[in-house]
Enzyme design. Structure first.
Site, PDB file in Angstrom:
ATOM      1  N   HIS A   1      56.235  30.726  41.122  1.00 25.81           N
ATOM      2  CA  HIS A   1      55.627  29.972  40.018  1.00 25.81           C
ATOM      3  C   HIS A   1      54.156  30.373  39.876  1.00 25.81           C
ATOM      4  O   HIS A   1      53.436  30.453  40.884  1.00 25.81           O
ATOM      5  CB  HIS A   1      55.742  28.470  40.290  1.00 25.81           C
ATOM      6  CG  HIS A   1      55.191  27.645  39.176  1.00 25.81           C
ATOM      7  ND1 HIS A   1      55.879  27.421  38.001  1.00 25.81           N
ATOM      8  CD2 HIS A   1      53.989  27.029  39.030  1.00 25.81           C
ATOM      9  CE1 HIS A   1      55.128  26.699  37.185  1.00 25.81           C
ATOM     10  NE2 HIS A   1      53.978  26.443  37.785  1.00 25.81           N
TER      11      HIS A   1
ATOM     12  N   GLU B   1      65.725  19.501  44.089  1.00 22.81           N
ATOM     13  CA  GLU B   1      66.296  18.911  42.874  1.00 22.81           C
ATOM     14  C   GLU B   1      65.254  18.678  41.777  1.00 22.81           C
ATOM     15  O   GLU B   1      65.606  18.403  40.643  1.00 22.81           O
ATOM     16  CB  GLU B   1      66.970  17.583  43.219  1.00 22.81           C
ATOM     17  CG  GLU B   1      68.159  17.773  44.136  1.00 22.81           C
ATOM     18  CD  GLU B   1      68.920  16.491  44.364  1.00 22.81           C
ATOM     19  OE1 GLU B   1      68.615  15.486  43.690  1.00 22.81           O
ATOM     20  OE2 GLU B   1      69.817  16.491  45.213  1.00 22.81           O
TER      21      GLU B   1
ATOM     22  N   ILE C   1      66.525  25.255  34.130  1.00 20.80           N
ATOM     23  CA  ILE C   1      66.407  24.306  35.243  1.00 20.80           C
ATOM     24  C   ILE C   1      67.796  24.130  35.838  1.00 20.80           C
ATOM     25  O   ILE C   1      68.764  23.849  35.123  1.00 20.80           O
ATOM     26  CB  ILE C   1      65.829  22.976  34.736  1.00 20.80           C
ATOM     27  CG1 ILE C   1      64.391  23.216  34.287  1.00 20.80           C
ATOM     28  CG2 ILE C   1      65.893  21.905  35.818  1.00 20.80           C
ATOM     29  CD1 ILE C   1      63.773  22.075  33.529  1.00 20.80           C
TER      30      ILE C   1
ATOM     31  N   GLU D   1      49.887  40.031  39.721  1.00 15.83           N
ATOM     32  CA  GLU D   1      49.699  40.959  40.858  1.00 15.83           C
ATOM     33  C   GLU D   1      49.939  40.248  42.190  1.00 15.83           C
ATOM     34  O   GLU D   1      50.558  40.776  43.094  1.00 15.83           O
ATOM     35  CB  GLU D   1      48.249  41.438  40.866  1.00 15.83           C
ATOM     36  CG  GLU D   1      48.028  42.802  40.331  1.00 15.83           C
ATOM     37  CD  GLU D   1      46.551  43.146  40.425  1.00 15.83           C
ATOM     38  OE1 GLU D   1      45.995  43.146  41.538  1.00 15.83           O
ATOM     39  OE2 GLU D   1      45.965  43.379  39.347  1.00 15.83           O
TER      40      GLU D   1
ATOM     41  N   GLU E   1      51.621  37.414  42.542  1.00 13.62           N
ATOM     42  CA  GLU E   1      53.015  36.961  42.597  1.00 13.62           C
ATOM     43  C   GLU E   1      53.878  38.008  43.288  1.00 13.62           C
ATOM     44  O   GLU E   1      54.691  37.705  44.161  1.00 13.62           O
ATOM     45  CB  GLU E   1      53.571  36.746  41.179  1.00 13.62           C
ATOM     46  CG  GLU E   1      53.019  35.561  40.451  1.00 13.62           C
ATOM     47  CD  GLU E   1      53.719  35.347  39.110  1.00 13.62           C
ATOM     48  OE1 GLU E   1      54.921  35.613  38.995  1.00 13.62           O
ATOM     49  OE2 GLU E   1      53.038  34.914  38.167  1.00 13.62           O
TER      50      GLU E   1
ATOM     51  N   THR F   1      59.363  41.785  36.284  1.00 12.34           N
ATOM     52  CA  THR F   1      58.420  42.501  37.159  1.00 12.34           C
ATOM     53  C   THR F   1      58.510  42.002  38.606  1.00 12.34           C
ATOM     54  O   THR F   1      58.270  42.761  39.545  1.00 12.34           O
ATOM     55  CB  THR F   1      56.957  42.409  36.665  1.00 12.34           C
ATOM     56  OG1 THR F   1      56.518  41.058  36.714  1.00 12.34           O
ATOM     57  CG2 THR F   1      56.809  42.962  35.261  1.00 12.34           C
ATOM     58  N   ASN F   2      58.862  40.742  38.782  1.00 15.45           N
ATOM     59  CA  ASN F   2      59.023  40.258  40.163  1.00 15.45           C
ATOM     60  C   ASN F   2      60.270  40.867  40.812  1.00 15.45           C
ATOM     61  O   ASN F   2      60.263  41.189  42.001  1.00 15.45           O
ATOM     62  CB  ASN F   2      59.069  38.724  40.184  1.00 15.45           C
ATOM     63  CG  ASN F   2      57.677  38.123  40.141  1.00 15.45           C
ATOM     64  OD1 ASN F   2      56.933  38.191  41.112  1.00 15.45           O
ATOM     65  ND2 ASN F   2      57.305  37.572  38.981  1.00 15.45           N
TER      66      ASN F   2
HETATM   67  C1  GRF Z   1      56.332  34.932  36.358  1.00 17.87           C
HETATM   68  O1  GRF Z   1      55.037  34.600  35.949  1.00 17.87           O
HETATM   69  C2  GRF Z   1      56.889  33.869  37.269  1.00 17.87           C
HETATM   70  O2  GRF Z   1      55.923  33.250  38.049  1.00 17.87           O
HETATM   71  C3  GRF Z   1      57.461  32.876  36.294  1.00 17.87           C
HETATM   72  O3  GRF Z   1      58.001  33.660  35.266  1.00 17.87           O
HETATM   73  C4  GRF Z   1      57.320  34.904  35.201  1.00 17.87           C
HETATM   74  C5  GRF Z   1      58.350  35.972  35.332  1.00 17.87           C
HETATM   75  O4  GRF Z   1      57.824  37.276  35.209  1.00 17.87           O
HETATM   76  N1  GRF Z   1      58.412  32.006  36.950  1.00 17.87           N
HETATM   77  P1  GRF Z   1      58.742  38.531  35.487  1.00 17.87           P
HETATM   78  O5  GRF Z   1      59.983  38.380  34.611  1.00 17.87           O
HETATM   79  O6  GRF Z   1      59.088  38.564  36.943  1.00 17.87           O
HETATM   80  O7  GRF Z   1      57.927  39.716  35.062  1.00 17.87           O
END
Ligand code: GRF
Length: 208
Positions: free
Chosen positions: A109, A142, A92, A172, A174, A16-17
């Protein structure tokens, strides 16, 4: 027309991001182009979202970490990525990878770092009992979830929140701050001094 920033996205899941960035570009809010989406998960919905938007995708099979990362570096370089966005990327990255792209990798995050780094940040926030949590976009260094902070947004925690309801409320925000951070990066407005990130607000009509 300004030169568009070339972005490489690493994503493992639902994406979704990634979608928020695709939408931001389509709406003309970002002068950027997602050059490649790379996943360590063949079935990631993120890959599907990219394909729908006509963005090239690559699945890189996770095996030996050094080989996996070498391949990802090669793909990013072949695609001339100037910014690498970790958008729900569940691995990581080694210091070797991170140092290959100094101050060019950003991560989103779901907590107000430095609180609740690592996995299940929303659950950690509920279990700790904080009344406010949120999300953070930061440069990747790092250490896990510990690089210089670019943007944060606060989100309230309600008494009847579940991990899902809180995660949705954070998500939302994010989407909003990730697109905003990419925009500011693409406009070359970030200055990093030590751990602190300063945003040049001259000529900006937006209140950050
Ligand atoms: C999000 O909550 C992001 O903060 C975390 O992993 C999740 C990824 O969500 N790092 P999406 O795959 O972008 O929907």
């Amino acid at each position: 027309m300004d030169k568009k920033l070339k972005i490489g996205v690493l994503a493992s899941g639902r994406g979704t991001n990634l979608q928020a960035m695709i939408d931001g570009i389509q709406r003309g809010e970002l002068s950027a182009e997602i050059a490649i989406v790379i996943s360590d998960n063949r079935d990631a919905m993120a890959l599907e979202r990219a394909r729908k938007a006509n963005i090239p995708t690559v699945y890189v099979k996770p095996g030996k970490k050094s080989e996996f990362e070498r391949e990802v570096i090669n793909i990013l370089e072949e695609n001339n990525a100037e910014l690498i966005v970790l958008a729900g990327f569940m691995r990581i990255l080694s210091p070797n990878f991170v140092n290959h792209f100094p101050l060019k990798i950003i991560n989103i995050h779901p907590s107000l770092l430095p609180s609740f780094p690592g996995l299940e940040a929303q659950r950690q926030a509920i279990e700790y009992g904080v009344k406010i949590t949120g999300c953070t976009v930061h440069f990747v260094n790092e250490m896990v979830d510990a690089g210089p902070i670019i943007l944060q947004e606060a989100v309230p925690v309600y008494d009847d929140d579940t991990v899902e309801s809180l995660s949705d409320r954070i998500l939302e925000k994010e989407h909003k701050i990730l697109v905003e951070a990419v925009r500011i990066f693409s406009e070359n407005k970030l200055k990093v001094i030590g751990r602190r990130v300063f945003i040049d607000k001259t000529g900006s009509d937006k209140c950050l």
